[in-house]
Design a protein around this motif. Sequence first.
Motif, PDB file in Angstrom:
ATOM      1  N   HIS A   3       0.820  -1.393  -0.088  1.00 38.15           N
ATOM      2  CA  HIS A   3      -0.086  -0.076   0.004  1.00 38.15           C
ATOM      3  C   HIS A   3       0.827   1.156  -0.001  1.00 38.15           C
ATOM      4  CE1 HIS A   3      -2.247   3.187   2.191  1.00 38.15           C
ATOM      5  NE2 HIS A   3      -2.753   2.821   1.254  1.00 38.15           N
ATOM      6  N   LEU A   4       1.812   1.544   0.786  1.00 42.30           N
ATOM      7  CA  LEU A   4       2.704   2.350   1.037  1.00 42.30           C
ATOM      8  C   LEU A   4       3.693   2.706  -0.253  1.00 42.30           C
ATOM      9  CD1 LEU A   4       4.269   2.027   4.552  1.00 42.30           C
ATOM     10  CD2 LEU A   4       2.358   3.685   3.820  1.00 42.30           C
ATOM     11  N   LYS A   5       3.890   1.683  -1.115  1.00 41.19           N
ATOM     12  CA  LYS A   5       4.693   1.773  -2.413  1.00 41.19           C
ATOM     13  C   LYS A   5       3.664   1.978  -3.367  1.00 41.19           C
ATOM     14  CE  LYS A   5       7.376  -1.085  -5.487  1.00 41.19           C
ATOM     15  NZ  LYS A   5       8.193  -2.076  -5.900  1.00 41.19           N
ATOM     16  N   LEU A   6       2.531   1.691  -3.441  1.00 40.59           N
ATOM     17  CA  LEU A   6       1.542   2.244  -4.269  1.00 40.59           C
ATOM     18  C   LEU A   6       1.368   3.571  -4.205  1.00 40.59           C
ATOM     19  CD1 LEU A   6      -0.603  -1.068  -4.893  1.00 40.59           C
ATOM     20  CD2 LEU A   6       1.017  -0.104  -6.308  1.00 40.59           C
ATOM     21  N   VAL A   7       1.138   3.938  -3.192  1.00 43.86           N
ATOM     22  CA  VAL A   7       0.490   5.340  -2.968  1.00 43.86           C
ATOM     23  C   VAL A   7       1.851   6.294  -3.187  1.00 43.86           C
ATOM     24  CG1 VAL A   7       0.212   7.079  -1.147  1.00 43.86           C
ATOM     25  CG2 VAL A   7      -1.209   4.859  -1.241  1.00 43.86           C
ATOM     26  N   LYS A   8       3.056   5.952  -2.745  1.00 40.40           N
ATOM     27  CA  LYS A   8       4.066   6.861  -3.070  1.00 40.40           C
ATOM     28  C   LYS A   8       4.334   6.847  -4.559  1.00 40.40           C
ATOM     29  CE  LYS A   8       9.243   6.628  -2.340  1.00 40.40           C
ATOM     30  NZ  LYS A   8      10.381   5.928  -1.729  1.00 40.40           N
ATOM     31  N   ASN A   9       3.997   5.826  -5.211  1.00 41.57           N
ATOM     32  CA  ASN A   9       4.231   5.873  -6.729  1.00 41.57           C
ATOM     33  C   ASN A   9       2.891   6.639  -7.403  1.00 41.57           C
ATOM     34  OD1 ASN A   9       6.799   5.011  -6.968  1.00 41.57           O
ATOM     35  ND2 ASN A   9       5.969   2.787  -6.549  1.00 41.57           N
ATOM     36  N   GLY A  10       2.087   6.978  -6.677  1.00 41.24           N
ATOM     37  CA  GLY A  10       0.891   7.804  -7.373  1.00 41.24           C
ATOM     38  C   GLY A  10      -0.423   7.081  -7.544  1.00 41.24           C
ATOM     39  N   TYR A  11      -0.461   5.902  -6.956  1.00 42.70           N
ATOM     40  CA  TYR A  11      -1.782   4.984  -7.593  1.00 42.70           C
ATOM     41  C   TYR A  11      -2.619   5.391  -6.230  1.00 42.70           C
ATOM     42  CZ  TYR A  11       0.921   2.707 -10.948  1.00 42.70           C
ATOM     43  OH  TYR A  11       1.918   2.328 -12.123  1.00 42.70           O
ATOM     44  N   HIS A  12      -3.951   5.342  -6.960  1.00 41.70           N
ATOM     45  CA  HIS A  12      -5.253   5.504  -5.840  1.00 41.70           C
ATOM     46  C   HIS A  12      -5.528   4.224  -5.161  1.00 41.70           C
ATOM     47  CE1 HIS A  12      -8.541   8.130  -4.965  1.00 41.70           C
ATOM     48  NE2 HIS A  12      -8.832   6.931  -4.005  1.00 41.70           N
ATOM     49  N   PRO A  60      -6.194  -8.600  -1.360  1.00 39.80           N
ATOM     50  CA  PRO A  60      -5.802  -8.691  -2.906  1.00 39.80           C
ATOM     51  C   PRO A  60      -4.671  -9.647  -2.870  1.00 39.80           C
ATOM     52  CG  PRO A  60      -6.395  -6.274  -2.444  1.00 39.80           C
ATOM     53  CD  PRO A  60      -6.193  -7.225  -1.182  1.00 39.80           C
ATOM     54  N   THR A  61      -4.276 -10.266  -4.082  1.00 42.38           N
ATOM     55  CA  THR A  61      -3.227 -11.185  -4.391  1.00 42.38           C
ATOM     56  C   THR A  61      -2.127  -9.867  -5.098  1.00 42.38           C
ATOM     57  OG1 THR A  61      -4.074 -12.018  -6.399  1.00 42.38           O
ATOM     58  CG2 THR A  61      -4.195 -13.223  -4.371  1.00 42.38           C
ATOM     59  N   MET A  62      -0.994 -10.416  -5.330  1.00 44.65           N
ATOM     60  CA  MET A  62      -0.209  -9.551  -6.383  1.00 44.65           C
ATOM     61  C   MET A  62      -0.586  -9.405  -7.715  1.00 44.65           C
ATOM     62  SD  MET A  62       2.249  -8.290  -4.462  1.00 44.65           S
ATOM     63  CE  MET A  62       4.145  -8.225  -4.857  1.00 44.65           C
ATOM     64  N   GLU A  63      -1.061 -10.659  -8.081  1.00 46.86           N
ATOM     65  CA  GLU A  63      -1.620 -10.817  -9.534  1.00 46.86           C
ATOM     66  C   GLU A  63      -2.901 -10.046  -9.623  1.00 46.86           C
ATOM     67  OE1 GLU A  63      -1.103 -13.427  -7.468  1.00 46.86           O
ATOM     68  OE2 GLU A  63       0.574 -14.375  -8.648  1.00 46.86           O
ATOM     69  N   GLU A  64      -3.697  -9.736  -8.610  1.00 39.65           N
ATOM     70  CA  GLU A  64      -5.087  -8.827  -8.648  1.00 39.65           C
ATOM     71  C   GLU A  64      -4.646  -7.357  -8.764  1.00 39.65           C
ATOM     72  OE1 GLU A  64      -8.423 -11.797  -6.534  1.00 39.65           O
ATOM     73  OE2 GLU A  64      -6.893 -10.722  -5.332  1.00 39.65           O
ATOM     74  N   PHE A  65      -3.554  -7.050  -7.860  1.00 43.72           N
ATOM     75  CA  PHE A  65      -3.174  -5.493  -8.065  1.00 43.72           C
ATOM     76  C   PHE A  65      -2.350  -5.325  -9.499  1.00 43.72           C
ATOM     77  CE2 PHE A  65      -3.011  -5.499  -3.155  1.00 43.72           C
ATOM     78  CZ  PHE A  65      -3.316  -4.303  -3.054  1.00 43.72           C
ATOM     79  N   SER A  66      -1.675  -6.178  -9.715  1.00 45.04           N
ATOM     80  CA  SER A  66      -0.928  -6.264 -11.201  1.00 45.04           C
ATOM     81  C   SER A  66      -2.096  -5.897 -12.321  1.00 45.04           C
ATOM     82  CB  SER A  66      -0.325  -7.548 -11.514  1.00 45.04           C
ATOM     83  OG  SER A  66       0.434  -7.459 -12.802  1.00 45.04           O
ATOM     84  N   GLU A  67      -3.110  -6.798 -12.313  1.00 46.19           N
ATOM     85  CA  GLU A  67      -4.133  -6.752 -13.354  1.00 46.19           C
ATOM     86  C   GLU A  67      -5.125  -5.247 -13.261  1.00 46.19           C
ATOM     87  OE1 GLU A  67      -8.397  -8.674 -14.041  1.00 46.19           O
ATOM     88  OE2 GLU A  67      -6.911  -9.963 -13.495  1.00 46.19           O
ATOM     89  N   TRP A  68      -5.193  -4.888 -12.050  1.00 46.41           N
ATOM     90  CA  TRP A  68      -6.094  -3.632 -11.907  1.00 46.41           C
ATOM     91  C   TRP A  68      -5.212  -2.245 -11.937  1.00 46.41           C
ATOM     92  CZ3 TRP A  68      -7.242  -5.751  -6.095  1.00 46.41           C
ATOM     93  CH2 TRP A  68      -8.389  -6.431  -6.168  1.00 46.41           C
ATOM     94  N   LEU A  69      -3.953  -2.408 -11.735  1.00 45.89           N
ATOM     95  CA  LEU A  69      -2.938  -1.328 -12.120  1.00 45.89           C
ATOM     96  C   LEU A  69      -2.461  -1.252 -13.239  1.00 45.89           C
ATOM     97  CD1 LEU A  69      -1.945  -0.734  -8.137  1.00 45.89           C
ATOM     98  CD2 LEU A  69      -3.774   0.196  -9.498  1.00 45.89           C
ATOM     99  N   GLY A  70      -2.540  -2.489 -14.110  1.00 43.40           N
ATOM    100  CA  GLY A  70      -1.817  -2.285 -15.346  1.00 43.40           C
ATOM    101  C   GLY A  70      -0.361  -2.460 -14.998  1.00 43.40           C
ATOM    102  N   LEU A  71       0.193  -3.213 -14.041  1.00 41.64           N
ATOM    103  CA  LEU A  71       1.783  -3.330 -13.555  1.00 41.64           C
ATOM    104  C   LEU A  71       2.082  -4.725 -13.866  1.00 41.64           C
ATOM    105  CD1 LEU A  71       1.821  -1.177 -10.436  1.00 41.64           C
ATOM    106  CD2 LEU A  71       2.351  -0.579 -12.830  1.00 41.64           C
ATOM    107  N   ASP A  72       3.443  -5.025 -14.064  1.00 45.29           N
ATOM    108  CA  ASP A  72       4.032  -6.275 -14.192  1.00 45.29           C
ATOM    109  C   ASP A  72       4.303  -6.324 -12.609  1.00 45.29           C
ATOM    110  OD1 ASP A  72       6.152  -8.310 -14.215  1.00 45.29           O
ATOM    111  OD2 ASP A  72       6.214  -7.689 -16.449  1.00 45.29           O
ATOM    112  N   LYS A  73       3.907  -7.879 -12.374  1.00 47.27           N
ATOM    113  CA  LYS A  73       4.285  -8.197 -10.800  1.00 47.27           C
ATOM    114  C   LYS A  73       5.680  -7.863 -10.276  1.00 47.27           C
ATOM    115  CE  LYS A  73       3.041 -12.586 -11.380  1.00 47.27           C
ATOM    116  NZ  LYS A  73       2.738 -14.113 -10.891  1.00 47.27           N
ATOM    117  N   GLU A  74       6.591  -8.014 -11.148  1.00 48.09           N
ATOM    118  CA  GLU A  74       7.817  -7.393 -10.573  1.00 48.09           C
ATOM    119  C   GLU A  74       7.906  -5.978 -10.032  1.00 48.09           C
ATOM    120  OE1 GLU A  74       7.584  -9.454 -13.650  1.00 48.09           O
ATOM    121  OE2 GLU A  74       8.123 -11.061 -12.174  1.00 48.09           O
TER     122      GLU A  74
END
Length: 118
Positions: free
Chosen positions: A34-43, A90-104
């Motif tokens: 959560h902290l990483k995603l918010v820091k990178n500008g994701y809602h 959520p799993t990493m796969e779900e976050f990846s799909e929702w945010l259009g990001l690679d799991k890495e």
Amino acid sequence: MAKKIEIFDPALCCPTGVCGPDVDPELTRISRLHLKLVKNGYHVKRYNLAQEPDPFVTHKGVNELLEKEGPDALPAVVVDGKLAFYNRYPTMEEFSEWLGLDKEELQTKEPEKKINLL
């Protein structure tokens, strides 16, 4: 386009899960991510039932879930305003799909030094 993700946590003393002798690794995973995603500008927003009860009341899907299943149904996950699922994070796969990001891109670093709380 990245989605708006809201996580409705159960009543927690803190969002990290390191509030006592039994550390929940799932809570620490979600907290770091959560902290990483918010820091990178994701809602991505988290609400704690103990500290922020208003969103649990005002979000219709979450409110209905709590009336039907009770607080044991938490955590609940809302994506773009709609209740996606509950009773897990959520799993990493779900976050990846929702945010259009690679799991890495979602990987978070483990702390170099581990604290033994026992």
